[in-house]
Motif scaffolding. Structure first.
Motif, mmCIF file in Angstrom:
data_model
loop_
_atom_site.group_PDB
_atom_site.id
_atom_site.type_symbol
_atom_site.label_atom_id
_atom_site.label_comp_id
_atom_site.label_asym_id
_atom_site.label_seq_id
_atom_site.Cartn_x
_atom_site.Cartn_y
_atom_site.Cartn_z
ATOM 1 N N PRO A 121 -5.948 -7.355 5.979
ATOM 2 C CA PRO A 121 -4.984 -7.666 7.049
ATOM 3 C C PRO A 121 -3.615 -8.078 6.504
ATOM 4 C CG PRO A 121 -7.002 -8.963 7.268
ATOM 5 C CD PRO A 121 -7.083 -8.238 5.982
ATOM 6 N N ARG A 122 -2.581 -7.715 7.245
ATOM 7 C CA ARG A 122 -1.220 -8.164 6.942
ATOM 8 C C ARG A 122 -0.914 -9.368 7.813
ATOM 9 N NH1 ARG A 122 2.768 -5.241 8.735
ATOM 10 N NH2 ARG A 122 4.278 -6.195 7.366
ATOM 11 N N CYS A 123 -0.198 -10.300 7.259
ATOM 12 C CA CYS A 123 0.243 -11.470 8.013
ATOM 13 C C CYS A 123 1.766 -11.398 8.089
ATOM 14 C CB CYS A 123 -0.215 -12.739 7.309
ATOM 15 S SG CYS A 123 0.217 -14.224 8.201
ATOM 16 N N SER A 124 2.273 -10.871 9.200
ATOM 17 C CA SER A 124 3.711 -10.679 9.338
ATOM 18 C C SER A 124 4.246 -11.507 10.501
ATOM 19 C CB SER A 124 4.013 -9.194 9.588
ATOM 20 O OG SER A 124 5.383 -9.013 9.812
ATOM 21 N N GLN A 125 5.344 -12.210 10.256
ATOM 22 C CA GLN A 125 5.985 -12.958 11.332
ATOM 23 C C GLN A 125 6.832 -12.037 12.205
ATOM 24 O OE1 GLN A 125 8.131 -16.231 9.601
ATOM 25 N NE2 GLN A 125 6.277 -17.230 8.890
ATOM 26 N N ASN A 133 4.201 6.745 8.329
ATOM 27 C CA ASN A 133 3.747 8.097 7.981
ATOM 28 C C ASN A 133 3.854 8.335 6.475
ATOM 29 O OD1 ASN A 133 3.083 8.784 10.596
ATOM 30 N ND2 ASN A 133 5.050 9.737 11.004
ATOM 31 N N LEU A 134 4.951 7.898 5.882
ATOM 32 C CA LEU A 134 5.155 8.021 4.447
ATOM 33 C C LEU A 134 4.041 7.291 3.687
ATOM 34 C CD1 LEU A 134 6.912 8.463 1.818
ATOM 35 C CD2 LEU A 134 8.103 6.383 2.467
ATOM 36 N N ILE A 135 3.737 6.087 4.117
ATOM 37 C CA ILE A 135 2.699 5.275 3.458
ATOM 38 C C ILE A 135 1.327 5.921 3.612
ATOM 39 C CG2 ILE A 135 1.512 3.036 3.527
ATOM 40 C CD1 ILE A 135 4.391 3.005 2.304
ATOM 41 N N LEU A 136 0.973 6.278 4.830
ATOM 42 C CA LEU A 136 -0.358 6.826 5.085
ATOM 43 C C LEU A 136 -0.548 8.209 4.460
ATOM 44 C CD1 LEU A 136 -0.803 5.702 8.795
ATOM 45 C CD2 LEU A 136 -1.829 4.675 6.765
ATOM 46 N N ASN A 137 0.465 9.068 4.552
ATOM 47 C CA ASN A 137 0.361 10.421 3.996
ATOM 48 C C ASN A 137 0.159 10.423 2.487
ATOM 49 O OD1 ASN A 137 0.722 11.534 6.518
ATOM 50 N ND2 ASN A 137 2.891 11.955 6.224
ATOM 51 N N ASN A 138 0.629 9.367 1.826
ATOM 52 C CA ASN A 138 0.564 9.314 0.369
ATOM 53 C C ASN A 138 -0.430 8.283 -0.149
ATOM 54 O OD1 ASN A 138 2.733 11.262 -0.543
ATOM 55 N ND2 ASN A 138 3.807 10.066 0.988
ATOM 56 N N GLN A 139 -1.265 7.752 0.740
ATOM 57 C CA GLN A 139 -2.281 6.755 0.390
ATOM 58 C C GLN A 139 -1.683 5.590 -0.406
ATOM 59 O OE1 GLN A 139 -5.399 9.500 -1.244
ATOM 60 N NE2 GLN A 139 -6.697 8.292 0.118
ATOM 61 N N LEU A 140 -0.541 5.085 0.072
ATOM 62 C CA LEU A 140 0.084 3.915 -0.527
ATOM 63 C C LEU A 140 -0.346 2.684 0.260
ATOM 64 C CD1 LEU A 140 3.655 5.394 -1.054
ATOM 65 C CD2 LEU A 140 1.860 5.119 -2.772
ATOM 66 N N THR A 141 -0.091 1.511 -0.280
ATOM 67 C CA THR A 141 -0.439 0.252 0.381
ATOM 68 C C THR A 141 0.800 -0.613 0.501
ATOM 69 O OG1 THR A 141 -2.662 0.320 -0.540
ATOM 70 C CG2 THR A 141 -1.905 -1.801 0.261
ATOM 71 N N ILE A 142 1.021 -1.174 1.678
ATOM 72 C CA ILE A 142 2.131 -2.096 1.906
ATOM 73 C C ILE A 142 1.698 -3.471 1.409
ATOM 74 C CG2 ILE A 142 3.559 -3.218 3.662
ATOM 75 C CD1 ILE A 142 3.074 -0.674 5.389
ATOM 76 N N LEU A 143 2.495 -4.060 0.506
ATOM 77 C CA LEU A 143 2.143 -5.374 -0.019
ATOM 78 C C LEU A 143 2.754 -6.505 0.811
ATOM 79 C CD1 LEU A 143 2.388 -4.771 -3.870
ATOM 80 C CD2 LEU A 143 0.364 -4.738 -2.384
ATOM 81 N N ASN A 144 3.887 -6.245 1.481
ATOM 82 C CA ASN A 144 4.503 -7.300 2.298
ATOM 83 C C ASN A 144 3.497 -7.807 3.331
ATOM 84 O OD1 ASN A 144 6.673 -6.013 1.000
ATOM 85 N ND2 ASN A 144 8.079 -6.708 2.562
ATOM 86 N N GLY A 145 3.311 -9.118 3.334
ATOM 87 C CA GLY A 145 2.373 -9.725 4.283
ATOM 88 C C GLY A 145 0.942 -9.767 3.768
ATOM 89 N N ARG A 146 0.700 -9.212 2.584
ATOM 90 C CA ARG A 146 -0.648 -9.220 1.998
ATOM 91 C C ARG A 146 -0.703 -10.014 0.702
ATOM 92 N NH1 ARG A 146 -0.948 -3.676 3.807
ATOM 93 N NH2 ARG A 146 -2.555 -3.606 5.395
ATOM 94 N N THR A 147 0.451 -10.285 0.131
ATOM 95 C CA THR A 147 0.500 -10.971 -1.158
ATOM 96 C C THR A 147 1.440 -12.158 -1.070
ATOM 97 O OG1 THR A 147 2.296 -9.563 -1.929
ATOM 98 C CG2 THR A 147 0.060 -8.837 -2.428
ATOM 99 N N LEU A 148 1.298 -13.078 -1.989
ATOM 100 C CA LEU A 148 2.221 -14.203 -2.064
ATOM 101 C C LEU A 148 3.530 -13.733 -2.671
ATOM 102 C CD1 LEU A 148 -0.202 -16.949 -3.404
ATOM 103 C CD2 LEU A 148 0.616 -16.633 -1.057
ATOM 104 N N GLY A 149 4.623 -14.346 -2.223
ATOM 105 C CA GLY A 149 5.909 -14.037 -2.848
ATOM 106 C C GLY A 149 6.820 -13.219 -2.022
#
Length: 117
Positions: A84-88, A101-117
């Motif tokens: 899960p992502r935790c986004s304000q 679409n860019l993320i899903l089509n290329n099997q990338l992962t969004i780190l914003n909201g999933r990692t510290l920092g």
């Protein structure tokens, strides 16, 4: 390392910027980035970073309930493990869909909201 790592840094101009034109806009930047990521993923691992000016709200940016339980997938396909992502930020914008679409089509992962920092 078994593969080369390609770091792709992107800046997409905001859709309401006075510097944005028909030719030089964030939509074109995101579409071109998708092409570039496709090229470099064939050569190694890709890390995509930058300012995409893409608001995706609370979207997980992953395929939910991803599995090969119901359909045959290629042998090299790795199903997403939903983290899960935790986004304000609860808002989405016109670039958000293109970015997802860019993320899903290329099997990338969004780190914003999933990692510290």
């Amino acid at each position: 390392l078994n593969n080369d790592i390609y770091l792709i840094n992107v800046y997409a101009r905001p859709h309401n910027s006075s510097a944005t034109s028909e030719i030089n806009n964030g939509k074109e930047t995101l579409l071109k980035t998708d092409e570039i990521v496709n090229i470099y993923q064939e050569k190694g691992e890709v890390i995509l970073c930058g300012d995409f000016n893409s608001r995706i709200g609370e979207s997980p940016g992953m395929i939910e309930q991803d599995s090969n339980e119901f359909i045959n997938l290629p042998d090299d396909y790795t199903p997403d493990t939903l983290v899960p992502r935790c986004s304000q930020d609860k808002v989405t914008n016109m670039y958000g869909t293109l970015f997802l679409n860019l993320i899903l089509n290329n099997q990338l992962t969004i780190l914003n909201g999933r990692t510290l920092g």
